[in-house]
Design a protein around this motif. Structure first.
Motif, PDB file in Angstrom:
ATOM      1  N   GLY A  38      40.810  35.027  25.163  1.00 48.52           N
ATOM      2  CA  GLY A  38      41.418  33.888  25.826  1.00 48.52           C
ATOM      3  C   GLY A  38      42.093  34.240  27.126  1.00 48.52           C
ATOM      4  N   CYS A  39      42.444  33.198  27.875  1.00 44.99           N
ATOM      5  CA  CYS A  39      42.957  33.354  29.237  1.00 44.99           C
ATOM      6  C   CYS A  39      44.299  34.073  29.284  1.00 44.99           C
ATOM      7  CB  CYS A  39      43.056  31.975  29.884  1.00 44.99           C
ATOM      8  SG  CYS A  39      43.548  32.003  31.611  1.00 44.99           S
ATOM      9  N   GLY A  40      45.236  33.676  28.431  1.00 43.54           N
ATOM     10  CA  GLY A  40      46.564  34.276  28.456  1.00 43.54           C
ATOM     11  C   GLY A  40      46.523  35.772  28.191  1.00 43.54           C
ATOM     12  N   PHE A  41      45.798  36.154  27.162  1.00 49.39           N
ATOM     13  CA  PHE A  41      45.682  37.567  26.801  1.00 49.39           C
ATOM     14  C   PHE A  41      45.068  38.371  27.942  1.00 49.39           C
ATOM     15  CE2 PHE A  41      43.397  41.217  25.238  1.00 49.39           C
ATOM     16  CZ  PHE A  41      44.227  41.780  24.281  1.00 49.39           C
ATOM     17  N   THR A  42      43.988  37.824  28.525  1.00 50.16           N
ATOM     18  CA  THR A  42      43.252  38.559  29.545  1.00 50.16           C
ATOM     19  C   THR A  42      44.049  38.677  30.836  1.00 50.16           C
ATOM     20  OG1 THR A  42      41.193  37.760  28.551  1.00 50.16           O
ATOM     21  CG2 THR A  42      41.046  38.716  30.750  1.00 50.16           C
ATOM     22  N   LYS A  43      44.726  37.598  31.233  1.00 53.38           N
ATOM     23  CA  LYS A  43      45.542  37.678  32.446  1.00 53.38           C
ATOM     24  C   LYS A  43      46.744  38.609  32.257  1.00 53.38           C
ATOM     25  CE  LYS A  43      44.256  33.597  35.041  1.00 53.38           C
ATOM     26  NZ  LYS A  43      44.722  32.475  35.893  1.00 53.38           N
ATOM     27  N   ALA A  44      47.321  38.596  31.067  1.00 58.56           N
ATOM     28  CA  ALA A  44      48.426  39.515  30.792  1.00 58.56           C
ATOM     29  C   ALA A  44      47.931  40.964  30.844  1.00 58.56           C
ATOM     30  CB  ALA A  44      49.033  39.214  29.430  1.00 58.56           C
ATOM     31  N   ALA A  45      46.728  41.203  30.329  1.00 56.19           N
ATOM     32  CA  ALA A  45      46.157  42.546  30.335  1.00 56.19           C
ATOM     33  C   ALA A  45      45.897  43.033  31.757  1.00 56.19           C
ATOM     34  CB  ALA A  45      44.873  42.569  29.519  1.00 56.19           C
ATOM     35  N   CYS A  46      45.520  42.120  32.644  1.00 54.16           N
ATOM     36  CA  CYS A  46      45.290  42.493  34.045  1.00 54.16           C
ATOM     37  C   CYS A  46      46.519  43.175  34.634  1.00 54.16           C
ATOM     38  CB  CYS A  46      44.945  41.263  34.876  1.00 54.16           C
ATOM     39  SG  CYS A  46      43.265  40.635  34.672  1.00 54.16           S
ATOM     40  N   MET A  47      47.696  42.659  34.313  1.00 58.60           N
ATOM     41  CA  MET A  47      48.930  43.216  34.858  1.00 58.60           C
ATOM     42  C   MET A  47      49.185  44.636  34.358  1.00 58.60           C
ATOM     43  SD  MET A  47      50.550  41.572  37.168  1.00 58.60           S
ATOM     44  CE  MET A  47      51.986  42.635  37.100  1.00 58.60           C
ATOM     45  N   GLN A  48      48.667  44.970  33.191  1.00 54.69           N
ATOM     46  CA  GLN A  48      48.871  46.314  32.654  1.00 54.69           C
ATOM     47  C   GLN A  48      48.118  47.365  33.468  1.00 54.69           C
ATOM     48  OE1 GLN A  48      47.935  46.300  28.450  1.00 54.69           O
ATOM     49  NE2 GLN A  48      49.204  44.504  28.056  1.00 54.69           N
ATOM     50  N   TYR A  49      47.035  46.936  34.122  1.00 56.23           N
ATOM     51  CA  TYR A  49      46.242  47.863  34.928  1.00 56.23           C
ATOM     52  C   TYR A  49      46.644  47.843  36.405  1.00 56.23           C
ATOM     53  CZ  TYR A  49      43.031  48.215  30.949  1.00 56.23           C
ATOM     54  OH  TYR A  49      42.471  48.442  29.713  1.00 56.23           O
ATOM     55  N   ALA A  50      47.403  46.831  36.818  1.00 53.12           N
ATOM     56  CA  ALA A  50      47.747  46.674  38.234  1.00 53.12           C
ATOM     57  C   ALA A  50      48.628  47.814  38.726  1.00 53.12           C
ATOM     58  CB  ALA A  50      48.456  45.343  38.453  1.00 53.12           C
ATOM     59  N   GLN A  51      48.280  48.349  39.880  1.00 55.49           N
ATOM     60  CA  GLN A  51      49.048  49.444  40.467  1.00 55.49           C
ATOM     61  C   GLN A  51      49.667  49.065  41.805  1.00 55.49           C
ATOM     62  OE1 GLN A  51      46.368  52.786  40.686  1.00 55.49           O
ATOM     63  NE2 GLN A  51      46.331  53.084  38.463  1.00 55.49           N
ATOM     64  N   GLY A  52      49.424  47.842  42.263  1.00 56.18           N
ATOM     65  CA  GLY A  52      49.912  47.422  43.561  1.00 56.18           C
ATOM     66  C   GLY A  52      51.372  47.027  43.566  1.00 56.18           C
ATOM     67  N   ASP A  53      51.942  46.985  44.769  1.00 54.18           N
ATOM     68  CA  ASP A  53      53.311  46.499  44.947  1.00 54.18           C
ATOM     69  C   ASP A  53      53.353  44.981  44.835  1.00 54.18           C
ATOM     70  OD1 ASP A  53      54.452  49.163  45.945  1.00 54.18           O
ATOM     71  OD2 ASP A  53      52.818  48.793  47.363  1.00 54.18           O
ATOM     72  N   LEU A  54      52.281  44.334  45.301  1.00 52.73           N
ATOM     73  CA  LEU A  54      52.134  42.887  45.217  1.00 52.73           C
ATOM     74  C   LEU A  54      50.964  42.556  44.301  1.00 52.73           C
ATOM     75  CD1 LEU A  54      52.443  41.924  49.006  1.00 52.73           C
ATOM     76  CD2 LEU A  54      54.267  42.046  47.292  1.00 52.73           C
ATOM     77  N   CYS A  55      51.068  41.445  43.605  1.00 51.09           N
ATOM     78  CA  CYS A  55      50.009  41.028  42.682  1.00 51.09           C
ATOM     79  C   CYS A  55      49.716  39.546  42.864  1.00 51.09           C
ATOM     80  CB  CYS A  55      50.424  41.264  41.230  1.00 51.09           C
ATOM     81  SG  CYS A  55      50.841  42.987  40.837  1.00 51.09           S
ATOM     82  N   ALA A  56      48.479  39.180  42.626  1.00 51.02           N
ATOM     83  CA  ALA A  56      48.088  37.770  42.681  1.00 51.02           C
ATOM     84  C   ALA A  56      46.805  37.586  41.883  1.00 51.02           C
ATOM     85  CB  ALA A  56      47.884  37.312  44.121  1.00 51.02           C
TER      86      ALA A  56
END
Length: 277
Positions: A69-87
């Motif tokens: 589902g969308c919530g799980f997948t979008k939350a998981a994206c943040m776990q891999y993010a290494q940037g100072d800014l996110c979108a």
């Protein structure tokens, strides 16, 4: 140079991904990464995405073993993010070439910003611009702001540091995930509105009832607003009691009807103007 993480949660949107991908490659701002998570798509999304990103190290593709589902997948994206800014960028949408550059400039010039958001172009199924979404406005951000009616939308960028101060995206949400994110981020600091479209939003149907989809999103949004009221410790809104337990979306939206009247809009606009002086 500030690094930008573009977060893409994909499910069965492979046929649209080419425009999304190319819009990132064509960015005037070069220091970015794209974190893509495929949510166990049943189309040929993974094959299409892999073929488009194979020669560009900035793209990173991950896959859920099962559909979450969308919530799980979008939350998981943040776990891999290494940037100072996110979108977040939906795989069936795209960005204007200067979207990252113009957004990053705002954070560079004003260090205490929690988020920056722009206007967006509504497009047809072929991503041809049709009109600018009229609802997006510069908001007066306080604990009684719930983005109802919707004024904050794409392109919404935030600092990773700000996100880590929140509870994060609710992984159990299936709808209104972006609204949940906006309200949590807005609790953390100032927000800036860029009065130009930086985001191309594609309108299309996946063969499901749009009326059913809209109603489901509306109900989810109401639950998110109620959770936000509770999180902010609000006992009443405009002299009306906030219910302890969620019973219906109508009950929640009725608490906020005053925010759609003309006088409230005028007062909010004046406050925004004073804040910007």
């Amino acid at each position: 140079m500030i690094k930008f993480s573009i977060l893409i949660a994909n499910y069965n949107n492979g046929k649209y991904f080419k425009e999304c991908c190319h819009s990132l490659i064509n960015q005037t701002y070069r220091n970015w990464e794209a974190v893509i998570i495929d949510d166990a798509s049943t189309d040929n999304s993974v094959e299409i995405i892999e073929s488009l990103i194979k020669n560009d190290y900035r793209f990173k593709l991950y896959q859920n073993d099962t559909n979450q589902g969308c919530g799980f997948t979008k939350a998981a994206c943040m776990q891999y993010a290494q940037g100072d800014l996110c979108a977040y960028l939906d795989p069936d949408d795209a960005l204007y070439p200067e979207a990252l550059e113009k957004t990053a400039e705002e954070f560079i010039h004003k260090k205490d910003l929690a988020a920056v958001y722009s206007q967006m172009k509504l497009c047809d199924e072929n991503l041809n611009p049709v009109s600018t979404y009229a609802g997006t406005k510069q908001i007066y951000n306080n604990r009684y702001f719930f983005n109802y009616p919707i004024q904050v939308a794409h392109f919404f960028a935030f600092t990773r540091e700000t996100y880590l101060r929140t509870r994060g995206i609710n992984p159990y949400l299936k709808n209104a995930v972006d609204q949940d994110l906006y309200l949590k981020i807005l609790e953390q600091g100032e927000v800036k509105h860029l009065k130009e479209p930086l985001y191309l939003y594609r309108i299309h149907s996946h063969g499901i009832s749009q009326d059913q989809a809209k109603q489901s999103a509306k109900d989810s949004f109401a639950r998110i607003i109620h959770e936000t009221m509770k999180r902010r410790g609000l006992k009443s809104i405009n002299n009306k009691t906030v219910p302890e337990i969620f019973t219906s979306s109508q009950e929640i939206f009725e608490l906020l009807t005053y925010q759609t009247n003309r006088m409230h809009r005028i007062i909010s606009k004046i406050k925004v103007t004073l804040d910007n002086i």
